[in-house]
Motif scaffolding. Structure first.
Motif, PDB file in Angstrom:
ATOM      1  N   LEU A 270       0.869  -1.169   0.000  1.00  0.00           N
ATOM      2  CA  LEU A 270       0.000   0.000   0.000  1.00  0.00           C
ATOM      3  C   LEU A 270       0.908   1.221   0.000  1.00  0.00           C
ATOM      4  CD1 LEU A 270      -2.992   0.878   0.145  1.00  0.00           C
ATOM      5  CD2 LEU A 270      -2.691   1.071   2.606  1.00  0.00           C
ATOM      6  N   PRO A 271       0.727   2.154  -0.941  1.00  0.00           N
ATOM      7  CA  PRO A 271       1.629   3.301  -1.033  1.00  0.00           C
ATOM      8  C   PRO A 271       1.726   4.087   0.273  1.00  0.00           C
ATOM      9  CG  PRO A 271       0.223   3.181  -2.965  1.00  0.00           C
ATOM     10  CD  PRO A 271      -0.295   2.168  -1.987  1.00  0.00           C
ATOM     11  N   SER A 272       2.905   4.618   0.549  1.00  0.00           N
ATOM     12  CA  SER A 272       3.151   5.323   1.805  1.00  0.00           C
ATOM     13  C   SER A 272       2.366   6.624   1.925  1.00  0.00           C
ATOM     14  CB  SER A 272       4.651   5.607   1.953  1.00  0.00           C
ATOM     15  OG  SER A 272       5.086   6.429   0.884  1.00  0.00           O
ATOM     16  N   TYR A 273       1.951   7.210   0.812  1.00  0.00           N
ATOM     17  CA  TYR A 273       1.192   8.464   0.877  1.00  0.00           C
ATOM     18  C   TYR A 273      -0.275   8.240   1.242  1.00  0.00           C
ATOM     19  CZ  TYR A 273       0.161   6.935  -3.888  1.00  0.00           C
ATOM     20  OH  TYR A 273      -0.196   6.187  -4.978  1.00  0.00           O
ATOM     21  N   VAL A 274      -0.721   6.996   1.289  1.00  0.00           N
ATOM     22  CA  VAL A 274      -2.096   6.677   1.671  1.00  0.00           C
ATOM     23  C   VAL A 274      -2.146   6.528   3.188  1.00  0.00           C
ATOM     24  CG1 VAL A 274      -3.980   5.016   1.469  1.00  0.00           C
ATOM     25  CG2 VAL A 274      -2.526   5.487  -0.512  1.00  0.00           C
ATOM     26  N   ARG A 275      -3.023   7.289   3.824  1.00  0.00           N
ATOM     27  CA  ARG A 275      -3.215   7.199   5.271  1.00  0.00           C
ATOM     28  C   ARG A 275      -4.520   6.457   5.525  1.00  0.00           C
ATOM     29  NH1 ARG A 275       1.416   8.287   5.343  1.00  0.00           N
ATOM     30  NH2 ARG A 275       2.324  10.301   5.695  1.00  0.00           N
ATOM     31  N   ILE A 276      -4.557   5.674   6.588  1.00  0.00           N
ATOM     32  CA  ILE A 276      -5.783   4.980   6.960  1.00  0.00           C
ATOM     33  C   ILE A 276      -6.349   5.673   8.193  1.00  0.00           C
ATOM     34  CG2 ILE A 276      -6.797   2.820   7.752  1.00  0.00           C
ATOM     35  CD1 ILE A 276      -4.915   1.358   5.945  1.00  0.00           C
ATOM     36  N   LEU A 277      -7.588   6.159   8.071  1.00  0.00           N
ATOM     37  CA  LEU A 277      -8.252   6.853   9.165  1.00  0.00           C
ATOM     38  C   LEU A 277      -8.977   5.864  10.067  1.00  0.00           C
ATOM     39  CD1 LEU A 277      -9.878   9.786   7.144  1.00  0.00           C
ATOM     40  CD2 LEU A 277      -7.670   9.771   8.310  1.00  0.00           C
ATOM     41  N   ARG A 278      -9.229   6.275  11.290  1.00  0.00           N
ATOM     42  CA  ARG A 278      -9.983   5.430  12.221  1.00  0.00           C
ATOM     43  C   ARG A 278     -11.480   5.482  11.945  1.00  0.00           C
ATOM     44  NH1 ARG A 278      -7.484   7.420  17.761  1.00  0.00           N
ATOM     45  NH2 ARG A 278      -7.364   9.284  16.510  1.00  0.00           N
ATOM     46  N   ASP A 279     -11.946   6.505  11.227  1.00  0.00           N
ATOM     47  CA  ASP A 279     -13.379   6.631  10.910  1.00  0.00           C
ATOM     48  C   ASP A 279     -13.867   5.373  10.206  1.00  0.00           C
ATOM     49  OD1 ASP A 279     -12.808   9.136  11.752  1.00  0.00           O
ATOM     50  OD2 ASP A 279     -13.454  10.174   9.945  1.00  0.00           O
ATOM     51  N   GLY A 280     -14.905   4.777  10.696  1.00  0.00           N
ATOM     52  CA  GLY A 280     -15.508   3.619  10.044  1.00  0.00           C
ATOM     53  C   GLY A 280     -14.660   2.359  10.083  1.00  0.00           C
ATOM     54  N   ALA A 281     -13.586   2.358  10.874  1.00  0.00           N
ATOM     55  CA  ALA A 281     -12.717   1.182  10.943  1.00  0.00           C
ATOM     56  C   ALA A 281     -13.409   0.060  11.702  1.00  0.00           C
ATOM     57  CB  ALA A 281     -11.396   1.537  11.615  1.00  0.00           C
ATOM     58  N   GLY A 282     -13.085  -1.156  11.350  1.00  0.00           N
ATOM     59  CA  GLY A 282     -13.642  -2.303  12.048  1.00  0.00           C
ATOM     60  C   GLY A 282     -13.126  -3.593  11.438  1.00  0.00           C
ATOM     61  N   VAL A 283     -13.210  -4.662  12.205  1.00  0.00           N
ATOM     62  CA  VAL A 283     -12.742  -5.974  11.750  1.00  0.00           C
ATOM     63  C   VAL A 283     -13.848  -6.986  12.015  1.00  0.00           C
ATOM     64  CG1 VAL A 283     -11.016  -7.785  12.086  1.00  0.00           C
ATOM     65  CG2 VAL A 283     -10.358  -5.391  12.322  1.00  0.00           C
ATOM     66  N   GLN A 284     -14.136  -7.810  11.017  1.00  0.00           N
ATOM     67  CA  GLN A 284     -15.110  -8.880  11.200  1.00  0.00           C
ATOM     68  C   GLN A 284     -14.683 -10.089  10.394  1.00  0.00           C
ATOM     69  OE1 GLN A 284     -18.861  -7.317   9.762  1.00  0.00           O
ATOM     70  NE2 GLN A 284     -18.599  -8.332   7.808  1.00  0.00           N
ATOM     71  N   PHE A 285     -15.198 -11.240  10.757  1.00  0.00           N
ATOM     72  CA  PHE A 285     -14.901 -12.454  10.008  1.00  0.00           C
ATOM     73  C   PHE A 285     -16.057 -13.423  10.123  1.00  0.00           C
ATOM     74  CE2 PHE A 285     -13.049 -12.839  14.205  1.00  0.00           C
ATOM     75  CZ  PHE A 285     -13.529 -14.054  14.655  1.00  0.00           C
TER      76      PHE A 285
ATOM     77  N   PHE B 169      -1.541  -7.208  -1.947  1.00  0.00           N
ATOM     78  CA  PHE B 169      -0.494  -6.260  -1.575  1.00  0.00           C
ATOM     79  C   PHE B 169      -0.260  -6.339  -0.074  1.00  0.00           C
ATOM     80  CE2 PHE B 169      -4.560  -4.099  -1.573  1.00  0.00           C
ATOM     81  CZ  PHE B 169      -4.567  -3.366  -0.387  1.00  0.00           C
ATOM     82  N   ASN B 170       0.898  -5.874   0.344  1.00  0.00           N
ATOM     83  CA  ASN B 170       1.241  -5.876   1.762  1.00  0.00           C
ATOM     84  C   ASN B 170       0.666  -4.649   2.445  1.00  0.00           C
ATOM     85  OD1 ASN B 170       2.688  -8.271   1.642  1.00  0.00           O
ATOM     86  ND2 ASN B 170       4.607  -7.244   1.194  1.00  0.00           N
ATOM     87  N   TRP B 171       0.156  -4.863   3.654  1.00  0.00           N
ATOM     88  CA  TRP B 171      -0.437  -3.806   4.456  1.00  0.00           C
ATOM     89  C   TRP B 171      -0.063  -4.046   5.906  1.00  0.00           C
ATOM     90  CZ3 TRP B 171      -4.746  -5.096   7.756  1.00  0.00           C
ATOM     91  CH2 TRP B 171      -5.271  -4.014   8.452  1.00  0.00           C
ATOM     92  N   ARG B 172       0.381  -3.004   6.593  1.00  0.00           N
ATOM     93  CA  ARG B 172       0.749  -3.143   8.006  1.00  0.00           C
ATOM     94  C   ARG B 172      -0.508  -3.010   8.857  1.00  0.00           C
ATOM     95  NH1 ARG B 172       4.722  -3.906  11.082  1.00  0.00           N
ATOM     96  NH2 ARG B 172       6.294  -3.553   9.511  1.00  0.00           N
ATOM     97  N   ASP B 173      -0.836  -4.090   9.545  1.00  0.00           N
ATOM     98  CA  ASP B 173      -1.985  -4.134  10.444  1.00  0.00           C
ATOM     99  C   ASP B 173      -1.575  -3.478  11.764  1.00  0.00           C
ATOM    100  OD1 ASP B 173      -4.071  -4.772  12.144  1.00  0.00           O
ATOM    101  OD2 ASP B 173      -4.180  -6.872  11.522  1.00  0.00           O
ATOM    102  N   LYS B 174      -2.112  -2.303  12.037  1.00  0.00           N
ATOM    103  CA  LYS B 174      -1.737  -1.560  13.249  1.00  0.00           C
ATOM    104  C   LYS B 174      -2.191  -2.276  14.516  1.00  0.00           C
ATOM    105  CE  LYS B 174      -0.161   2.123  11.131  1.00  0.00           C
ATOM    106  NZ  LYS B 174       1.168   2.619  11.206  1.00  0.00           N
ATOM    107  N   ARG B 175      -3.257  -3.037  14.429  1.00  0.00           N
ATOM    108  CA  ARG B 175      -3.777  -3.723  15.610  1.00  0.00           C
ATOM    109  C   ARG B 175      -2.827  -4.818  16.084  1.00  0.00           C
ATOM    110  NH1 ARG B 175      -8.222  -7.765  16.813  1.00  0.00           N
ATOM    111  NH2 ARG B 175      -7.852  -8.512  14.711  1.00  0.00           N
ATOM    112  N   SER B 176      -2.304  -5.614  15.158  1.00  0.00           N
ATOM    113  CA  SER B 176      -1.418  -6.720  15.535  1.00  0.00           C
ATOM    114  C   SER B 176       0.059  -6.385  15.350  1.00  0.00           C
ATOM    115  CB  SER B 176      -1.753  -7.967  14.713  1.00  0.00           C
ATOM    116  OG  SER B 176      -1.441  -7.734  13.351  1.00  0.00           O
ATOM    117  N   GLY B 177       0.339  -5.321  14.587  1.00  0.00           N
ATOM    118  CA  GLY B 177       1.727  -4.944  14.334  1.00  0.00           C
ATOM    119  C   GLY B 177       2.413  -5.800  13.286  1.00  0.00           C
ATOM    120  N   THR B 178       1.637  -6.594  12.547  1.00  0.00           N
ATOM    121  CA  THR B 178       2.221  -7.465  11.530  1.00  0.00           C
ATOM    122  C   THR B 178       1.905  -6.946  10.130  1.00  0.00           C
ATOM    123  OG1 THR B 178       0.249  -8.870  11.486  1.00  0.00           O
ATOM    124  CG2 THR B 178       2.002  -9.519  12.991  1.00  0.00           C
TER     125      THR B 178
END
Length: 118
Positions: free
Chosen positions: A4-19, A75-84
Motif C-alpha cells: 500500500l503506497p506510503s502516501y495513503v493514510r488509513i483513518l480510524r473513521d468507520g474502521a472495524g474488523v469482522q470475520f 499487496f502488503n499492508w501493516r496491520d496496526k492492531r497486531s503490528g504485523t
C-alpha cells in the motif's frame, strides 16, 4: 509483492474488523444446535477509510490500483492492531467512491474493505 503506497493514510473513521467464523450448525429437535468447524481458515474483512492529502496522491493511488495491483492483486499492508504485515486485497476489487473533503479534491477519502485469510 506490492505494498500500500506510503502516501495513503488509513483513518480510524468507520474502521472495524469482522470475520465469518466458518462454523456449520445442525439444528436439533431439542436443545442447542450442534456445531462443527467447517473451514480451517477464515476470511477476515477490515473496513477502512483511505485518506489522500493531495489531488496528486488520489490520482497516484488510482494509477497504483490499475497498473500495479491490476484491481484484484494482493499487496502488503501493516496491520496496526497486531503490528504485523499482512497480504491483503480489496474485497471484490472495489475501492469505493472518491469523496472530496475540500474544494477541488485537495483532500479526499475512499471507504474500502480489505480482506485476508486468517
Amino acid at each position: 509483492m506490492a505494498e500500500l503506497p506510503s502516501y495513503v493514510r488509513i483513518l480510524r473513521d468507520g474502521a472495524g474488523v469482522q470475520f465469518d467464523p466458518g462454523v456449520l450448525a445442525s439444528e436439533m429437535e431439542r436443545g442447542l444446535a450442534k456445531m462443527r468447524v467447517s473451514q480451517s481458515r477464515v476470511v477476515v474483512q477490515v473496513a477502512a477509510t483511505l485518506y489522500f492529502r493531495t489531488r496528486k496522491d488520489s490520482l497516484s493511488f488510482e494509477d497504483w490500483y490499475f497498473n500495479t495491483i491490476k484491481r484484484i492483486g494482493w499487496f502488503n499492508w501493516r496491520d496496526k492492531r497486531s503490528g504485523t504485515v499482512r497480504s491483503v486485497r480489496f474485497k471484490g476489487g472495489d475501492i469505493g467512491n472518491l469523496e472530496p473533503l475540500s474544494a477541488g479534491f485537495g483532500h479526499s477519502k475512499r471507504s474500502v474493505t480489505l480482506e485476508y485469510l486468517r
